[in-house]
Design an enzyme around this catalytic site. Structure first.
Site, PDB file in Angstrom:
ATOM      1  N   GLY A  11       0.850  -1.199   0.000  1.00 37.59           N
ATOM      2  CA  GLY A  11       0.000   0.000   0.000  1.00 37.59           C
ATOM      3  C   GLY A  11       0.878   1.238   0.000  1.00 37.59           C
ATOM      4  O   GLY A  11       0.481   2.303   0.485  1.00 37.59           O
ATOM      5  N   GLY A  14      -0.344   4.646  -0.990  1.00 37.85           N
ATOM      6  CA  GLY A  14      -1.529   5.155  -0.286  1.00 37.85           C
ATOM      7  C   GLY A  14      -1.148   6.240   0.712  1.00 37.85           C
ATOM      8  O   GLY A  14       0.037   6.536   0.907  1.00 37.85           O
ATOM      9  N   ALA A 126      -2.596  -3.853  14.397  1.00 41.19           N
ATOM     10  CA  ALA A 126      -2.832  -2.711  15.289  1.00 41.19           C
ATOM     11  C   ALA A 126      -3.828  -1.749  14.653  1.00 41.19           C
ATOM     12  O   ALA A 126      -3.483  -1.049  13.702  1.00 41.19           O
ATOM     13  CB  ALA A 126      -1.516  -1.992  15.575  1.00 41.19           C
ATOM     14  N   PHE A 129      -1.968   3.047  15.762  1.00 46.05           N
ATOM     15  CA  PHE A 129      -0.559   3.125  16.146  1.00 46.05           C
ATOM     16  C   PHE A 129      -0.243   4.399  16.928  1.00 46.05           C
ATOM     17  O   PHE A 129       0.912   4.695  17.174  1.00 46.05           O
ATOM     18  CB  PHE A 129       0.325   3.089  14.897  1.00 46.05           C
ATOM     19  CG  PHE A 129       0.556   1.706  14.365  1.00 46.05           C
ATOM     20  CD1 PHE A 129       1.438   0.844  15.000  1.00 46.05           C
ATOM     21  CD2 PHE A 129      -0.107   1.255  13.240  1.00 46.05           C
ATOM     22  CE1 PHE A 129       1.665  -0.434  14.514  1.00 46.05           C
ATOM     23  CE2 PHE A 129       0.105  -0.011  12.749  1.00 46.05           C
ATOM     24  CZ  PHE A 129       0.992  -0.863  13.385  1.00 46.05           C
ATOM     25  N   HIS A 156     -14.483   9.955  11.426  1.00 44.76           N
ATOM     26  CA  HIS A 156     -13.445   9.766  10.404  1.00 44.76           C
ATOM     27  C   HIS A 156     -13.899  10.428   9.101  1.00 44.76           C
ATOM     28  O   HIS A 156     -15.066  10.806   8.962  1.00 44.76           O
ATOM     29  CB  HIS A 156     -13.178   8.269  10.160  1.00 44.76           C
ATOM     30  CG  HIS A 156     -12.328   7.635  11.215  1.00 44.76           C
ATOM     31  ND1 HIS A 156     -12.853   7.123  12.379  1.00 44.76           N
ATOM     32  CD2 HIS A 156     -10.986   7.436  11.289  1.00 44.76           C
ATOM     33  CE1 HIS A 156     -11.867   6.647  13.134  1.00 44.76           C
ATOM     34  NE2 HIS A 156     -10.727   6.821  12.499  1.00 44.76           N
ATOM     35  N   LYS A 160     -13.765   6.568   4.369  1.00 49.85           N
ATOM     36  CA  LYS A 160     -13.359   5.366   5.113  1.00 49.85           C
ATOM     37  C   LYS A 160     -14.287   4.213   4.755  1.00 49.85           C
ATOM     38  O   LYS A 160     -15.507   4.385   4.651  1.00 49.85           O
ATOM     39  CB  LYS A 160     -13.400   5.660   6.620  1.00 49.85           C
ATOM     40  CG  LYS A 160     -12.895   4.498   7.450  1.00 49.85           C
ATOM     41  CD  LYS A 160     -12.645   4.925   8.883  1.00 49.85           C
ATOM     42  CE  LYS A 160     -12.281   3.733   9.761  1.00 49.85           C
ATOM     43  NZ  LYS A 160     -11.084   3.039   9.285  1.00 49.85           N
ATOM     44  N   GLY A 166     -11.654   0.491  13.405  1.00 52.39           N
ATOM     45  CA  GLY A 166     -10.922  -0.548  14.139  1.00 52.39           C
ATOM     46  C   GLY A 166     -10.627  -0.098  15.567  1.00 52.39           C
ATOM     47  O   GLY A 166     -10.653  -0.911  16.507  1.00 52.39           O
TER      48      GLY A 166
HETATM   49  P1  NAP Z   1      -5.441   4.590   0.904  1.00 50.07           P
HETATM   50  O1  NAP Z   1      -4.883   5.955   0.780  1.00 50.07           O
HETATM   51  O2  NAP Z   1      -6.656   4.221   0.110  1.00 50.07           O
HETATM   52  O3  NAP Z   1      -4.268   3.585   0.554  1.00 50.07           O
HETATM   53  C1  NAP Z   1      -4.417   2.231   0.301  1.00 50.07           C
HETATM   54  C2  NAP Z   1      -3.329   1.868  -0.669  1.00 50.07           C
HETATM   55  O4  NAP Z   1      -3.271   0.455  -0.774  1.00 50.07           O
HETATM   56  C3  NAP Z   1      -3.563   2.431  -2.087  1.00 50.07           C
HETATM   57  O5  NAP Z   1      -2.375   3.008  -2.550  1.00 50.07           O
HETATM   58  C4  NAP Z   1      -3.924   1.176  -2.888  1.00 50.07           C
HETATM   59  O6  NAP Z   1      -3.492   1.227  -4.225  1.00 50.07           O
HETATM   60  C5  NAP Z   1      -3.135   0.117  -2.153  1.00 50.07           C
HETATM   61  N1  NAP Z   1      -3.650  -1.224  -2.351  1.00 50.07           N
HETATM   62  C6  NAP Z   1      -4.928  -1.641  -2.269  1.00 50.07           C
HETATM   63  N2  NAP Z   1      -5.000  -2.950  -2.485  1.00 50.07           N
HETATM   64  C7  NAP Z   1      -3.738  -3.374  -2.695  1.00 50.07           C
HETATM   65  C8  NAP Z   1      -3.168  -4.634  -2.964  1.00 50.07           C
HETATM   66  N3  NAP Z   1      -3.910  -5.725  -3.084  1.00 50.07           N
HETATM   67  N4  NAP Z   1      -1.822  -4.713  -3.115  1.00 50.07           N
HETATM   68  C9  NAP Z   1      -1.068  -3.613  -3.003  1.00 50.07           C
HETATM   69  N5  NAP Z   1      -1.554  -2.386  -2.755  1.00 50.07           N
HETATM   70  C10 NAP Z   1      -2.879  -2.275  -2.596  1.00 50.07           C
HETATM   71  O7  NAP Z   1      -5.804   4.245   2.410  1.00 50.07           O
HETATM   72  P2  NAP Z   1      -5.126   4.807   3.746  1.00 50.07           P
HETATM   73  O8  NAP Z   1      -5.821   6.019   4.194  1.00 50.07           O
HETATM   74  O9  NAP Z   1      -3.651   4.849   3.565  1.00 50.07           O
HETATM   75  O10 NAP Z   1      -5.537   3.673   4.785  1.00 50.07           O
HETATM   76  C11 NAP Z   1      -5.118   2.324   4.601  1.00 50.07           C
HETATM   77  C12 NAP Z   1      -5.650   1.478   5.735  1.00 50.07           C
HETATM   78  O11 NAP Z   1      -5.026   1.891   6.956  1.00 50.07           O
HETATM   79  C13 NAP Z   1      -7.155   1.572   5.997  1.00 50.07           C
HETATM   80  O12 NAP Z   1      -7.659   0.293   6.350  1.00 50.07           O
HETATM   81  C14 NAP Z   1      -7.256   2.516   7.200  1.00 50.07           C
HETATM   82  O13 NAP Z   1      -8.425   2.284   7.961  1.00 50.07           O
HETATM   83  C15 NAP Z   1      -6.010   2.099   7.953  1.00 50.07           C
HETATM   84  N6  NAP Z   1      -5.458   3.064   8.914  1.00 50.07           N
HETATM   85  C16 NAP Z   1      -4.888   2.547  10.039  1.00 50.07           C
HETATM   86  C17 NAP Z   1      -4.265   3.363  10.955  1.00 50.07           C
HETATM   87  C18 NAP Z   1      -3.595   2.739  12.152  1.00 50.07           C
HETATM   88  O14 NAP Z   1      -3.043   3.463  13.010  1.00 50.07           O
HETATM   89  N7  NAP Z   1      -3.596   1.424  12.258  1.00 50.07           N
HETATM   90  C19 NAP Z   1      -4.233   4.760  10.753  1.00 50.07           C
HETATM   91  C20 NAP Z   1      -4.831   5.278   9.593  1.00 50.07           C
HETATM   92  C21 NAP Z   1      -5.419   4.419   8.666  1.00 50.07           C
HETATM   93  P3  NAP Z   1      -4.462   1.755  -5.410  1.00 50.07           P
HETATM   94  O15 NAP Z   1      -4.674   3.203  -5.129  1.00 50.07           O
HETATM   95  O16 NAP Z   1      -3.702   1.498  -6.633  1.00 50.07           O
HETATM   96  O17 NAP Z   1      -5.722   0.939  -5.294  1.00 50.07           O
END
Ligand code: NAP
Length: 267
Positions: A11, A14, A126, A129, A156, A160, A166
């Site tokens: 990702g 992203g 997690a 984080f 959010h 989302k 989560g």
């Molecule tokens: P995002 O901007 O949509 O990024 C997701 C990325 O993953 C995109 O670049 C997408 O590529 C890529 N992707 C999707 N499917 C893939 C695959 N099969 N193989 C490789 N790459 C793939 O989302 P985000 O805001 O970064 O959030 C990502 C996740 O993190 C969400 O589930 C969010 O809820 C979570 N999150 C967690 C925390 C934490 O502290 N744990 C904090 C914030 C967010 P394409 O654009 O080409 O589809």
């Protein structure tokens, strides 16, 4: 000199993934082994995040990337749809997963725990984080011992995918460990609009607000006789998660099995 930990990022293009790539490139103890993303193949990972080119190109095939790069840790910030498969693949290849993607079910986490144990490696899922968010969850779990009536409201951005967040689910689980199931409110209560009272969990309610302009906030409101207590955490930007991700990457190989929740990695 100690060897650097080889980190692959899924990702990588992203919003969270880019922050992780930047953090890895700037941390003296870590080395970017691979950057994986569905789109953007061939782009230099350094350039992608506004740093000088680093020679690691974005790839779309996770298995190939993990095998060729000899990555030790996979950080996954993709989508709920793919993160489970990505994590299974990493475990099968002996790469320790550090998963920030949200939306895993308890059954999936249990399953991944078994897979990690049978492979003899550690992993982390997690939902949050951020140290402030972890403290908010801990304080809420503590307060629930004294205030069993509560509601969770999480906020959010409107894009989302999963609801509740989560973090809200994790908070609810921690609270449930400190509180007998108690169905709150009026037993004759009726919703005149479906969902008005929010999602039901262990007798209390979780509300998910989704609006443009919002980043990530959560409030746990406790009600008692003549008083309320509000415990609230506000995240303002993604970089705030990175000290936690860096710590997780450095510690994950000390564990066995899939750890669920960043609170287990900090005192
Ligand atoms: P995002 O901007 O949509 O990024 C997701 C990325 O993953 C995109 O670049 C997408 O590529 C890529 N992707 C999707 N499917 C893939 C695959 N099969 N193989 C490789 N790459 C793939 O989302 P985000 O805001 O970064 O959030 C990502 C996740 O993190 C969400 O589930 C969010 O809820 C979570 N999150 C967690 C925390 C934490 O502290 N744990 C904090 C914030 C967010 P394409 O654009 O080409 O589809």
């Amino acid at each position: 000199m100690t060897t650097k930990i080889r980190v692959a990022v899924a990702g990588a293009a992203g919003r969270m993934g880019k922050e992780v790539v930047k953090m890895v490139l700037e941390d003296a103890e870590l080395e970017l082994a691979a950057a994986i993303n569905r789109s953007g193949e061939g782009t230099d990972a350094g350039t992608l995040v506004g740093l000088p080119a680093c020679g690691i190109k974005v790839q779309s095939d996770l298995e190939l990337a993990l095998v060729e790069s000899k990555a030790q840790v996979l950080v996954d910030f993709t989508t709920p749809q793919f993160a489970y498969k990505n994590t299974e693949l990493a475990i099968r290849l002996g790469v320790a997963p550090v998963v920030g993607t949200t939306g895993f079910t308890p059954e999936q986490i249990e399953d991944l725990d078994k897979q990690c144990k049978s492979k003899g490696i550690g992993g982390l899922i997690a939902p949050n984080f951020s140290i402030g968010a972890i403290l908010m969850m801990k304080f809420a779990a503590q307060a629930a011992k004294h205030f069993p009536n509560l509601e969770i409201i999480e906020y959010h951005g409107d894009q989302k995918l999963d609801a509740p967040s989560g973090t809200a689910v994790k908070t609810a689980e921690l609270i449930a460990q400190n509180r007998e199931e108690l169905r709150q409110g009026n037993p004759n209560e009726e919703e005149t609009i479906d969902g008005a009272r929010g999602g039901y969990y262990n007798g209390f309610r979780i509300h998910s607000v989704r609006l443009p302009g919002v980043f990530a906030q959560q409030e746990v409101i406790f009600g008692g006789f003549g008083q309320t207590l509000k415990i609230r955490h506000d995240s303002y930007e993604r970089a705030g998660y990175m000290p936690g991700v860096a710590l997780a990457v450095k510690k994950v190989m000390e564990y066995q099995g899939m750890v669920y929740g960043f609170e287990h990695f900090i005192d």
